[in-house]
Design a protein around this motif. Structure first.
Motif, PDB file in Angstrom:
ATOM      1  N   MET A  44       0.849  -1.175   0.000  1.00  0.00           N
ATOM      2  CA  MET A  44       0.000   0.000   0.000  1.00  0.00           C
ATOM      3  C   MET A  44       0.898   1.244   0.000  1.00  0.00           C
ATOM      4  O   MET A  44       1.790   1.364   0.813  1.00  0.00           O
ATOM      5  N   ALA A  45       0.638   2.151  -0.918  1.00  0.00           N
ATOM      6  CA  ALA A  45       1.449   3.367  -1.045  1.00  0.00           C
ATOM      7  C   ALA A  45       1.047   4.389   0.010  1.00  0.00           C
ATOM      8  O   ALA A  45      -0.123   4.544   0.344  1.00  0.00           O
ATOM      9  N   THR A  46       2.053   5.046   0.519  1.00  0.00           N
ATOM     10  CA  THR A  46       1.864   6.134   1.469  1.00  0.00           C
ATOM     11  C   THR A  46       2.589   7.334   0.885  1.00  0.00           C
ATOM     12  O   THR A  46       3.684   7.188   0.353  1.00  0.00           O
ATOM     13  N   ALA A  47       1.987   8.514   0.978  1.00  0.00           N
ATOM     14  CA  ALA A  47       2.611   9.726   0.445  1.00  0.00           C
ATOM     15  C   ALA A  47       2.605  10.823   1.499  1.00  0.00           C
ATOM     16  O   ALA A  47       1.797  10.808   2.427  1.00  0.00           O
ATOM     17  N   LEU A  48       3.518  11.764   1.337  1.00  0.00           N
ATOM     18  CA  LEU A  48       3.503  12.991   2.124  1.00  0.00           C
ATOM     19  C   LEU A  48       2.930  14.077   1.223  1.00  0.00           C
ATOM     20  O   LEU A  48       3.463  14.333   0.141  1.00  0.00           O
ATOM     21  N   THR A  49       1.853  14.693   1.674  1.00  0.00           N
ATOM     22  CA  THR A  49       1.137  15.674   0.881  1.00  0.00           C
ATOM     23  C   THR A  49       1.165  17.019   1.581  1.00  0.00           C
ATOM     24  O   THR A  49       0.969  17.081   2.807  1.00  0.00           O
ATOM     25  N   ILE A  50       1.406  18.082   0.818  1.00  0.00           N
ATOM     26  CA  ILE A  50       1.347  19.434   1.375  1.00  0.00           C
ATOM     27  C   ILE A  50      -0.102  19.708   1.760  1.00  0.00           C
ATOM     28  O   ILE A  50      -1.023  19.420   0.986  1.00  0.00           O
ATOM     29  N   PRO A  51      -0.361  20.256   2.954  1.00  0.00           N
ATOM     30  CA  PRO A  51      -1.738  20.579   3.342  1.00  0.00           C
ATOM     31  C   PRO A  51      -2.429  21.422   2.269  1.00  0.00           C
ATOM     32  O   PRO A  51      -1.837  22.361   1.734  1.00  0.00           O
ATOM     33  N   SER A  52      -3.671  21.053   1.979  1.00  0.00           N
ATOM     34  CA  SER A  52      -4.397  21.682   0.876  1.00  0.00           C
ATOM     35  C   SER A  52      -5.868  21.873   1.228  1.00  0.00           C
ATOM     36  O   SER A  52      -6.485  20.983   1.835  1.00  0.00           O
ATOM     37  N   PRO A  53      -6.456  23.002   0.789  1.00  0.00           N
ATOM     38  CA  PRO A  53      -7.894  23.209   1.018  1.00  0.00           C
ATOM     39  C   PRO A  53      -8.752  22.096   0.423  1.00  0.00           C
ATOM     40  O   PRO A  53      -9.830  21.803   0.928  1.00  0.00           O
ATOM     41  N   ALA A  54      -8.277  21.448  -0.635  1.00  0.00           N
ATOM     42  CA  ALA A  54      -9.047  20.387  -1.286  1.00  0.00           C
ATOM     43  C   ALA A  54      -9.236  19.168  -0.390  1.00  0.00           C
ATOM     44  O   ALA A  54     -10.114  18.344  -0.643  1.00  0.00           O
ATOM     45  N   LEU A  55      -8.434  19.057   0.669  1.00  0.00           N
ATOM     46  CA  LEU A  55      -8.495  17.875   1.534  1.00  0.00           C
ATOM     47  C   LEU A  55      -9.270  18.121   2.831  1.00  0.00           C
ATOM     48  O   LEU A  55      -9.171  17.334   3.766  1.00  0.00           O
ATOM     49  N   TYR A  56     -10.053  19.185   2.875  1.00  0.00           N
ATOM     50  CA  TYR A  56     -10.753  19.521   4.119  1.00  0.00           C
ATOM     51  C   TYR A  56     -11.582  18.349   4.662  1.00  0.00           C
ATOM     52  O   TYR A  56     -11.474  18.006   5.841  1.00  0.00           O
ATOM     53  N   ASP A  57     -12.439  17.750   3.847  1.00  0.00           N
ATOM     54  CA  ASP A  57     -13.349  16.712   4.351  1.00  0.00           C
ATOM     55  C   ASP A  57     -12.591  15.521   4.936  1.00  0.00           C
ATOM     56  O   ASP A  57     -12.910  15.053   6.027  1.00  0.00           O
ATOM     57  N   THR A  58     -11.586  15.051   4.237  1.00  0.00           N
ATOM     58  CA  THR A  58     -10.839  13.892   4.729  1.00  0.00           C
ATOM     59  C   THR A  58      -9.967  14.278   5.927  1.00  0.00           C
ATOM     60  O   THR A  58      -9.759  13.474   6.831  1.00  0.00           O
TER      61      THR A  58
ATOM     62  N   CYS B 256       9.282  24.849   9.878  1.00  0.00           N
ATOM     63  CA  CYS B 256       8.813  23.470   9.887  1.00  0.00           C
ATOM     64  C   CYS B 256       8.104  23.171   8.571  1.00  0.00           C
ATOM     65  O   CYS B 256       7.340  24.007   8.071  1.00  0.00           O
ATOM     66  N   ASP B 257       8.361  21.987   8.030  1.00  0.00           N
ATOM     67  CA  ASP B 257       7.606  21.501   6.879  1.00  0.00           C
ATOM     68  C   ASP B 257       6.516  20.591   7.413  1.00  0.00           C
ATOM     69  O   ASP B 257       6.801  19.601   8.082  1.00  0.00           O
ATOM     70  N   THR B 258       5.279  20.946   7.127  1.00  0.00           N
ATOM     71  CA  THR B 258       4.126  20.172   7.581  1.00  0.00           C
ATOM     72  C   THR B 258       3.587  19.365   6.414  1.00  0.00           C
ATOM     73  O   THR B 258       3.399  19.895   5.314  1.00  0.00           O
ATOM     74  N   PHE B 259       3.352  18.100   6.658  1.00  0.00           N
ATOM     75  CA  PHE B 259       2.798  17.211   5.632  1.00  0.00           C
ATOM     76  C   PHE B 259       1.604  16.470   6.212  1.00  0.00           C
ATOM     77  O   PHE B 259       1.531  16.228   7.423  1.00  0.00           O
ATOM     78  N   TRP B 260       0.707  16.080   5.327  1.00  0.00           N
ATOM     79  CA  TRP B 260      -0.329  15.144   5.693  1.00  0.00           C
ATOM     80  C   TRP B 260       0.029  13.821   5.051  1.00  0.00           C
ATOM     81  O   TRP B 260       0.444  13.770   3.885  1.00  0.00           O
ATOM     82  N   ILE B 261      -0.080  12.771   5.822  1.00  0.00           N
ATOM     83  CA  ILE B 261       0.178  11.431   5.304  1.00  0.00           C
ATOM     84  C   ILE B 261      -1.109  10.999   4.601  1.00  0.00           C
ATOM     85  O   ILE B 261      -2.194  11.027   5.195  1.00  0.00           O
ATOM     86  N   THR B 262      -0.981  10.638   3.328  1.00  0.00           N
ATOM     87  CA  THR B 262      -2.162  10.269   2.547  1.00  0.00           C
ATOM     88  C   THR B 262      -1.953   8.905   1.893  1.00  0.00           C
ATOM     89  O   THR B 262      -0.828   8.432   1.746  1.00  0.00           O
ATOM     90  N   ASP B 263      -3.071   8.305   1.498  1.00  0.00           N
ATOM     91  CA  ASP B 263      -3.021   7.060   0.756  1.00  0.00           C
ATOM     92  C   ASP B 263      -3.286   7.373  -0.723  1.00  0.00           C
ATOM     93  O   ASP B 263      -3.492   8.541  -1.075  1.00  0.00           O
ATOM     94  N   PRO B 264      -3.297   6.375  -1.602  1.00  0.00           N
ATOM     95  CA  PRO B 264      -3.483   6.659  -3.033  1.00  0.00           C
ATOM     96  C   PRO B 264      -4.806   7.351  -3.380  1.00  0.00           C
ATOM     97  O   PRO B 264      -4.906   8.002  -4.412  1.00  0.00           O
ATOM     98  N   ALA B 265      -5.804   7.246  -2.513  1.00  0.00           N
ATOM     99  CA  ALA B 265      -7.088   7.897  -2.765  1.00  0.00           C
ATOM    100  C   ALA B 265      -7.125   9.323  -2.196  1.00  0.00           C
ATOM    101  O   ALA B 265      -8.181   9.937  -2.133  1.00  0.00           O
ATOM    102  N   ASP B 266      -5.954   9.841  -1.778  1.00  0.00           N
ATOM    103  CA  ASP B 266      -5.856  11.165  -1.149  1.00  0.00           C
ATOM    104  C   ASP B 266      -6.679  11.267   0.132  1.00  0.00           C
ATOM    105  O   ASP B 266      -7.187  12.329   0.474  1.00  0.00           O
ATOM    106  N   THR B 267      -6.787  10.176   0.841  1.00  0.00           N
ATOM    107  CA  THR B 267      -7.404  10.185   2.158  1.00  0.00           C
ATOM    108  C   THR B 267      -6.324  10.541   3.167  1.00  0.00           C
ATOM    109  O   THR B 267      -5.251   9.942   3.169  1.00  0.00           O
TER     110      THR B 267
END
Length: 173
Positions: free
Chosen positions: A1-15, A70-81
């Motif tokens: 299962m892929a894990t990514a570091l994603t820059i915080p984004s307004p598009a990810l509010y719900d998740t 500080c660099d802040t990331f959100w850990i996300t899965d392939p579905a951008d959850t």
């Protein structure tokens, strides 16, 4: 299962809100929630965290006392959850960071733990630390958090000592 570091984004509010709600009122480590008065899984907290993340990542900006870049990331899965949070502090410029906080903070939502996400995300943020030309990083966890200790050790963490309830590890990059 892929894990990514994603820059915080307004598009990810719900998740993001779903992830934060899973922590049941306890601000997740690595999320930066302690920086927002009255933090909750709501739009105001979300927007405040986005502003803080942008400010702390911008090394040309002065920060309030007690804060470091500080660099802040959100850990996300392939579905951008959003499945967790990761912070890479550029320095240990406060007593708290030097003793208990460390360079890296992270947290994974309860329903996604024990799936390897924290180990994979920690490995990815270590690559970012190398890009920042850090020679070694301090990573800490609570004494009682054996899963986090195993995560840190899986990425090369070498135990140094205890400070209060914290286990302190150094990872050479």
């Amino acid at each position: 299962m892929a894990t990514a570091l994603t820059i915080p984004s307004p598009a990810l509010y719900d998740t993001w809100a779903e992830c934060v709600a899973e922590f049941d009122g306890v601000g997740p480590d690595g999320s930066g929630s302690w920086k927002v008065d009255g933090f909750g899984p709501d739009r105001a907290s979300f927007e405040a965290l986005l502003e803080i993340a942008d400010a702390e990542a911008d090394v040309s900006r002065s920060l309030p006392e007690g804060h470091v870049h500080c660099d802040t990331f959100w850990i996300t899965d392939p579905a951008d959850t959003v499945i967790g949070f990761m912070a890479l502090r550029h320095s240990l410029a406060t007593d708290f960071l030097r003793t208990e906080g460390g360079h890296i903070g992270y947290s994974v939502r309860p329903s996604r733990r024990r799936q390897g996400h924290a180990s994979r995300a920690l490995g990815l943020v270590l690559d970012r630390a190398r890009e920042r030309q850090l020679d070694r990083v301090l990573v800490t966890c609570d004494e009682s958090n054996t899963a986090s200790a195993r995560t840190i050790e899986s990425q090369g963490g070498v135990f140094e000592n205890h400070v209060g309830i914290k286990r302190r590890y150094w990872i050479t990059l």
